[in-house]
Design a protein around this motif. Structure first.
Motif, PDB file in Angstrom:
ATOM      1  N   ASN A 263       3.304   2.381   1.888  1.00 33.91           N
ATOM      2  CA  ASN A 263       3.822   2.769   3.058  1.00 33.91           C
ATOM      3  C   ASN A 263       5.100   2.418   3.364  1.00 33.91           C
ATOM      4  O   ASN A 263       5.561   1.428   3.174  1.00 33.91           O
TER       5      ASN A 263
ATOM      6  N   ASN B 158       2.334   6.526   3.349  1.00 38.75           N
ATOM      7  CA  ASN B 158       2.582   7.073   4.606  1.00 38.75           C
ATOM      8  C   ASN B 158       3.975   6.906   4.955  1.00 38.75           C
ATOM      9  O   ASN B 158       4.502   5.748   4.564  1.00 38.75           O
TER      10      ASN B 158
ATOM     11  N   GLU C 208      -4.253  -0.274   8.639  1.00 32.90           N
ATOM     12  CA  GLU C 208      -5.153  -0.814   7.447  1.00 32.90           C
ATOM     13  C   GLU C 208      -5.631   0.360   6.722  1.00 32.90           C
ATOM     14  O   GLU C 208      -5.850   1.585   7.191  1.00 32.90           O
ATOM     15  N   ASP C 209      -6.246   0.124   5.474  1.00 35.14           N
ATOM     16  CA  ASP C 209      -6.928   1.294   4.672  1.00 35.14           C
ATOM     17  C   ASP C 209      -6.088   2.632   4.695  1.00 35.14           C
ATOM     18  O   ASP C 209      -6.721   3.580   4.772  1.00 35.14           O
ATOM     19  N   SER C 210      -4.837   2.455   4.652  1.00 27.70           N
ATOM     20  CA  SER C 210      -3.956   3.613   4.581  1.00 27.70           C
ATOM     21  C   SER C 210      -2.675   3.307   3.608  1.00 27.70           C
ATOM     22  O   SER C 210      -2.133   2.428   3.504  1.00 27.70           O
ATOM     23  N   ARG C 211      -2.398   4.541   2.772  1.00 26.52           N
ATOM     24  CA  ARG C 211      -1.293   4.271   1.930  1.00 26.52           C
ATOM     25  C   ARG C 211      -0.464   5.762   1.910  1.00 26.52           C
ATOM     26  O   ARG C 211      -0.932   6.603   2.494  1.00 26.52           O
TER      27      ARG C 211
ATOM     28  N   ASN D 148      -5.408   3.756  10.685  1.00 23.01           N
ATOM     29  CA  ASN D 148      -6.442   3.337  10.119  1.00 23.01           C
ATOM     30  C   ASN D 148      -6.945   4.521   9.202  1.00 23.01           C
ATOM     31  O   ASN D 148      -7.165   5.695   9.818  1.00 23.01           O
ATOM     32  N   GLY D 149      -7.024   4.590   7.757  1.00 26.06           N
ATOM     33  CA  GLY D 149      -7.709   5.525   6.790  1.00 26.06           C
ATOM     34  C   GLY D 149      -6.792   6.787   6.668  1.00 26.06           C
ATOM     35  O   GLY D 149      -7.177   7.816   6.669  1.00 26.06           O
ATOM     36  N   LEU D 150      -5.477   6.456   6.778  1.00 27.65           N
ATOM     37  CA  LEU D 150      -4.557   7.630   6.783  1.00 27.65           C
ATOM     38  C   LEU D 150      -3.753   7.429   5.425  1.00 27.65           C
ATOM     39  O   LEU D 150      -3.293   6.557   5.024  1.00 27.65           O
ATOM     40  N   GLU D 151      -3.704   8.780   4.689  1.00 28.16           N
ATOM     41  CA  GLU D 151      -3.044   8.720   3.118  1.00 28.16           C
ATOM     42  C   GLU D 151      -2.157   9.931   3.246  1.00 28.16           C
ATOM     43  O   GLU D 151      -2.433  11.069   3.453  1.00 28.16           O
TER      44      GLU D 151
ATOM     45  N   ASP E 288       0.825  -1.293  -0.016  1.00 29.97           N
ATOM     46  CA  ASP E 288      -0.019   0.057   0.115  1.00 29.97           C
ATOM     47  C   ASP E 288       0.846   1.457  -0.121  1.00 29.97           C
ATOM     48  O   ASP E 288       0.343   2.211   0.391  1.00 29.97           O
TER      49      ASP E 288
END
Length: 364
Positions: A294, A309, A304-307, A322-325, A292
């Motif tokens: 990261n 970073n 999870e659900d993060s890319r 979770n949920g960070l971009e 993802d």
């Protein structure tokens, strides 16, 4: 050892504050002394190791600030006292290199020198060694300054750019047409697309004699007065002179002070897998990524659900994200930093100043 090898020396620059990598890099323990990647070696040690594969260790010198001397001695116990030069105050890289060059020139007037920042990564060390030896051979017979340039892989506004000029009779070696320091992103994109511009790695080479001539013309007296008054001065005499005079020297970088003001400047196009580790964004670009995209630096994380970073946490922390971009998430001691990764250097500089005013030096 070849005749060139007998005359080859290195100056490692290890006196910077490294504020763009705050909060991991602190005033009292900056980035060059940190093992960011869990490799068991700090950036300074890796740079020393790289150069020790090219020349004897007693040909490697380290320039730092006096408050970091004990850290350097601890991390490089093989470095002799004579090869450690510690400044009383920060005056950027030109006065630092002028001082070290004086010491090397007194030891060997035929010396060839490579100046190397202590916060860079090289992924292909054999190619690096070949390029450096090729550069040493060139500067040993040519009175010039030689920079090592690498092809840009992105329009990075945080780097310096070198425009190549006329080719020489040596493959991949050109005269330098222009230098541009940290352009706006739009200009960096134009530079990259033109094919004429290369990143300035900050690695440069010269023979000590020519470097001495350049410094004599551009800088005020660094050691020359001491040489005139006491040509047989000792290392202790030299340190006393520097302690008294260094604060009066200009705050001048090698790039601006020397490279842009000397006439005989060349660039060698190199491809040894280079990365500047001066900013969080540049570390992100240099490191391998998860599926993802990261970058997780020696940290324990459930993500999870993060890319896109970059994350670095202390050894005793577990990060749940979770949920960070597109963010930097870094914790060190008493500071947690969370900010957008894109062009973060200016933001971090702003917050370092603000935190210092609000909370004091213990937080920077």
């Amino acid at each position: 050892m070849t005749k060139y090898g007998q005359n080859n020396y290195c100056v490692i620059l290890a006196g910077g504050k490294g504020r763009r990598l705050w909060p991991c890099s602190r005033n009292e323990f900056p980035k060059q002394f940190i093992d960011f990647f869990g490799m068991g070696r700090t950036q300074l040690q890796l740079t020393f190791d790289r150069m020790a594969k090219i020349m004897p260790i007693d040909h490697i010198y380290v320039s730092t600030n006096q408050k970091f001397s004990d850290i350097v001695k601890e991390q490089l116990p093989e470095l002799s006292e004579e090869n450690l030069l510690a400044e009383p105050v920060n005056r950027n890289t030109a006065p630092s290199v002028a001082w070290v060059n004086n010491r090397i020139f007194r030891r060997n007037p035929n010396a060839n020198i490579i100046v190397a920042p202590s916060d860079q990564m090289v992924f292909r060390e054999e190619e690096f060694k070949e390029d450096v030896l090729k550069g040493f051979e060139f500067v040993s017979r040519t009175d010039c300054l030689l920079t090592l340039g690498v092809k840009p892989t992105r329009p990075e506004p945080g780097y310096g750019y070198i425009q190549i000029g006329e080719p020489t009779d040596i493959k991949d070696l050109y005269s330098v047409k222009t230098f541009t320091e940290k352009p706006e992103r739009e200009f960096a994109k134009i530079f990259m697309e033109s094919g004429e511009f290369y990143w300035n790695t900050g690695l440069f080479m010269s023979n000590s004699r020519y470097l001495q001539t350049c410094f004599d013309r551009i800088l005020p007296e660094v050691i020359r007065k001491l040489l005139r008054d006491n040509p047989d001065f000792t290392i202790a005499d030299e340190q006393k002179f520097v302690d008294e005079n260094f604060p009066s020297y200009p705050n001048l970088s090698i790039d601006y002070g020397i490279l842009e003001r000397c006439e005989q400047v060349y660039v060698m196009r190199c491809d040894f897998g280079w990365a500047d580790l001066g900013t969080w964004h540049s570390i992100y670009e240099a490191m391998s990524k998860t599926k993802d995209d990261n970058v997780i630096l020696d940290s324990e994380v459930i993500i999870e659900d993060s890319r896109d970073n970059i994350i670095k946490l202390p050894k005793d922390r577990l990060g749940v994200i979770n949920g960070l971009e597109g963010f930097i998430v870094v914790e060190k001691d008493n500071v947690l930093l969370i900010c957008k990764k894109e062009d973060s250097s200016a933001l971090i500089r702003k917050y370092v100043n603000e935190v210092q005013m609000r909370k004091g030096k213990d937080f920077v």
